[in-house]
Scaffold this motif. Structure first.
Motif, short mmCIF file in Angstrom:
data_model
loop_
_atom_site.label_atom_id
_atom_site.label_comp_id
_atom_site.label_asym_id
_atom_site.label_seq_id
_atom_site.Cartn_x
_atom_site.Cartn_y
_atom_site.Cartn_z
N ASP A 114 -31.89 2.63 -15.52
CA ASP A 114 -31.58 3.17 -14.39
C ASP A 114 -30.97 3.06 -13.46
O ASP A 114 -29.55 3.46 -13.11
CB ASP A 114 -32.89 3.79 -13.66
CG ASP A 114 -33.79 5.23 -14.03
OD1 ASP A 114 -33.33 5.66 -15.39
OD2 ASP A 114 -34.79 5.33 -13.76
N GLU A 172 -27.12 4.21 -11.98
CA GLU A 172 -26.84 4.41 -10.68
C GLU A 172 -25.65 3.93 -10.58
O GLU A 172 -24.26 4.30 -9.52
CB GLU A 172 -27.32 3.76 -10.45
CG GLU A 172 -27.83 4.65 -9.04
CD GLU A 172 -28.58 4.28 -7.79
OE1 GLU A 172 -29.09 4.02 -7.12
OE2 GLU A 172 -29.66 4.27 -8.50
N GLY A 180 -39.06 17.23 -4.35
CA GLY A 180 -39.01 15.57 -4.42
C GLY A 180 -39.33 15.05 -4.67
O GLY A 180 -40.63 15.14 -3.53
N ASP A 181 -39.88 13.58 -4.68
CA ASP A 181 -40.25 12.44 -4.02
C ASP A 181 -40.16 11.93 -3.22
O ASP A 181 -38.98 12.35 -2.91
CB ASP A 181 -40.40 11.10 -5.13
CG ASP A 181 -41.04 12.06 -6.41
OD1 ASP A 181 -42.34 12.77 -6.73
OD2 ASP A 181 -40.62 11.03 -7.89
N HIS A 241 -36.73 6.11 -1.39
CA HIS A 241 -37.67 5.01 -1.64
C HIS A 241 -36.19 4.11 -0.85
O HIS A 241 -36.41 3.10 0.02
CB HIS A 241 -37.85 4.10 -2.62
CG HIS A 241 -38.45 4.94 -4.29
ND1 HIS A 241 -38.64 5.43 -4.40
CD2 HIS A 241 -40.12 4.10 -3.85
CE1 HIS A 241 -39.69 6.01 -4.94
NE2 HIS A 241 -40.79 5.28 -4.63
N GLU A 273 -31.45 7.85 -2.02
CA GLU A 273 -32.37 8.32 -1.91
C GLU A 273 -32.22 8.91 -1.43
O GLU A 273 -33.18 10.81 -1.14
CB GLU A 273 -33.64 7.88 -3.24
CG GLU A 273 -33.78 7.18 -3.99
CD GLU A 273 -35.16 6.75 -4.59
OE1 GLU A 273 -35.98 7.36 -4.17
OE2 GLU A 273 -35.27 5.97 -5.55
N ARG A 307 -32.47 13.82 -1.06
CA ARG A 307 -33.08 14.43 -0.85
C ARG A 307 -32.42 15.86 0.06
O ARG A 307 -32.71 16.46 0.32
CB ARG A 307 -34.53 13.49 -0.65
CG ARG A 307 -35.78 14.33 0.04
CD ARG A 307 -36.46 15.22 -1.76
NE ARG A 307 -37.28 15.96 -1.93
CZ ARG A 307 -36.67 17.53 -2.09
NH1 ARG A 307 -35.70 17.47 -2.41
NH2 ARG A 307 -36.72 18.02 -1.63
N LYS A 320 -33.94 9.66 -12.60
CA LYS A 320 -33.39 9.37 -11.27
C LYS A 320 -32.07 8.91 -10.66
O LYS A 320 -31.89 7.84 -9.48
CB LYS A 320 -34.29 8.08 -11.06
CG LYS A 320 -35.97 8.94 -11.12
CD LYS A 320 -37.15 7.87 -11.70
CE LYS A 320 -37.90 8.29 -11.65
NZ LYS A 320 -39.31 7.40 -11.28
N TRP A 321 -31.23 8.62 -11.86
CA TRP A 321 -29.89 7.52 -10.67
C TRP A 321 -28.49 8.32 -11.17
O TRP A 321 -27.98 7.83 -9.91
CB TRP A 321 -29.86 6.97 -12.84
CG TRP A 321 -29.66 7.94 -13.59
CD1 TRP A 321 -30.49 8.32 -14.73
CD2 TRP A 321 -28.43 8.60 -13.67
NE1 TRP A 321 -29.41 8.80 -15.61
CE2 TRP A 321 -28.15 9.05 -14.98
CE3 TRP A 321 -26.99 8.99 -13.60
CZ2 TRP A 321 -27.49 10.52 -16.17
CZ3 TRP A 321 -26.07 9.68 -14.12
CH2 TRP A 321 -26.79 10.43 -14.90
N THR A 323 -27.53 10.00 -7.66
CA THR A 323 -27.57 10.20 -5.67
C THR A 323 -27.26 11.46 -5.51
O THR A 323 -27.45 12.20 -6.34
CB THR A 323 -26.33 8.14 -5.69
OG1 THR A 323 -25.93 9.16 -5.97
CG2 THR A 323 -27.43 7.49 -6.30
#
Length: 385
Positions: free
Chosen positions: A92, A96, A242-243, A246, A250, A254, A321-322, A324
């Motif tokens: 990742d 990214e 979504g999570d 971090h 992110e 988000r 995940k990578w 953005t």
């Protein structure tokens, strides 16, 4: 009631619609969705889009069914041609890093066949002109669309096209629709003219910007303008869930998801709920005694009720995940291929076990469906069966 069946054993109602959200480079996901629909034999009657969704929609409506996927592939190969796939470590962090570099290249040099940086820059342009209020020039996209789209087919063919834009001076939203007017490249550019990057487009003396400024989904226009049982495939490019982020990258990602998905979710869920309510009201009206059915108030309510079936299948891009917050303007070839494949896989997963959707369509019910745990499941409304 269903009028035809696709090889996936999915009954299709009177009207099958593909609704395409805005989201820049993520539009490759939509192309993958359409390719999978063609593979399954699902025929479209109407395609509606905003921003990059309008571009994909025009290519779909402006080509024969058997050629549209090839034209979409030509478009997406073209816009990703400046950043070919290069070997990147399979983790990742490396993906990214390459992703951010590619996004930076777009900001500096533009996208082939789409837009180029303005020179001289806007601060040197004549005031109150498109050149003075945008950083990029979209004239390359006009040439691309004219090459890939048969505008006669768009305006006289069997697949209806609708694209949305917002008037700069009034803030009023408008849909350009081939049922009521002739559409050309200007209308597609207007739908995707996201400020301050891209310039407004003048149509009949009015400047227009990207329709996503007001609504990032054309579903509301489709539902309001249709009068038949309808199955809608709504392709959303930003997930609502979504999570917890971090880091700053992110958080940026988000924030963008929430900003663009919240209005879309509210509109789609509200429209399906309203149609369910209308179907309940219609059933109740049919049970009234004859002496009540003739009352003026009852007749007025009957005119308001739209009890035609509405089924919405939401296909939502779930970014790796990578990817953005730059993912909507990162046009590298490798990322485009990933997004295209994700779209294809989303349709395959949705149709793998679509018996609940098939039952809803066949029985004339209304419902909203989305992928959960890689299966198509109905969204449950606790207040309406």
């Amino acid at each position: 009631m269903p009028r035809r069946a696709a090889p996936a054993a999915l009954p299709l109602p009177d009207l099958v619609v593909l609704v395409l959200q805005g989201g820049g480079a993520l539009g490759a996901f939509q192309a993958g969705v359409y390719e999978a629909m063609i593979d399954l034999g699902i025929e479209l009657d109407w395609v509606a889009g905003i921003s990059i969704g309008a571009v994909n929609a025009a290519i779909i409506a402006g080509n024969p069914r058997d050629e549209a996927v090839g034209k979409l592939r030509e478009f997406w190969n073209g816009v990703s041609s400046a950043m070919p796939s290069l070997p990147v470590a399979d983790n990742d962090w490396a993906r990214e890093w390459a992703h951010m570099v590619a996004a930076g290249q777009v900001m500096a040099f533009g996208v082939p066949g789409f837009f180029t940086p303005r020179w001289p820059p806007p601060s040197f342009a004549e005031r109150q002109t498109p050149e003075a209020v945008s950083f990029y020039d979209t004239s390359p996209l006009v040439e691309t669309l004219d090459r890939l789209v048969d505008w006669d087919r768009v305006n006289k063919g069997n697949v209806r096209l609708s694209v949305g834009a917002v008037a700069v001076e009034t803030g009023n939203f408008r849909y350009f629709d081939t049922r009521v007017e002739t559409i050309d490249a200007r209308h597609i550019l207007a739908s995707g003219a996201l400020p301050p990057g891209l310039p407004p487009v003048e149509i009949d003396g009015t400047w227009y910007w990207d329709g996503g400024l007001v609504s990032n989904t054309p579903l509301e226009h489709v539902v309001d303008a249709a009068h038949e049982d309808m199955l809608v495939f709504q392709v959303d490019l930003f997930p609502a869930r979504g999570d917890r982020p971090h880091d700053m990258e992110e958080a940026w990602s988000r924030e963008k998801d929430i900003r663009f998905s919240s209005r879309t979710r509210r509109i789609s869920d509200g429209l399906v709920r309203r149609r369910k309510e209308h179907q309940l009201i219609d059933r109740m009206l049919k049970k009234l005694p004859v002496e009540y059915a003739a009352l003026p108030e009852v007749k007025a309510v009957q005119k308001m009720v739209d009890s035609k079936a509405l089924n919405v299948v939401q296909l939502i891009h779930q970014p790796p995940k990578w990817q953005t917050g730059a993912r909507d303007f990162e046009f590298s070839r490798s990322t485009m291929e990933v997004n295209w494949a994700l779209g294809h896989e989303a349709v395959e997963a949705a149709m793998k076990d679509g018996h609940l959707l098939a039952e809803s369509v066949a029985e004339g019910r209304s419902g909203s469906f989305a992928l959960q745990a890689n299966m198509l499941k109905p969204k449950i409304d606790p207040d309406i069966n």
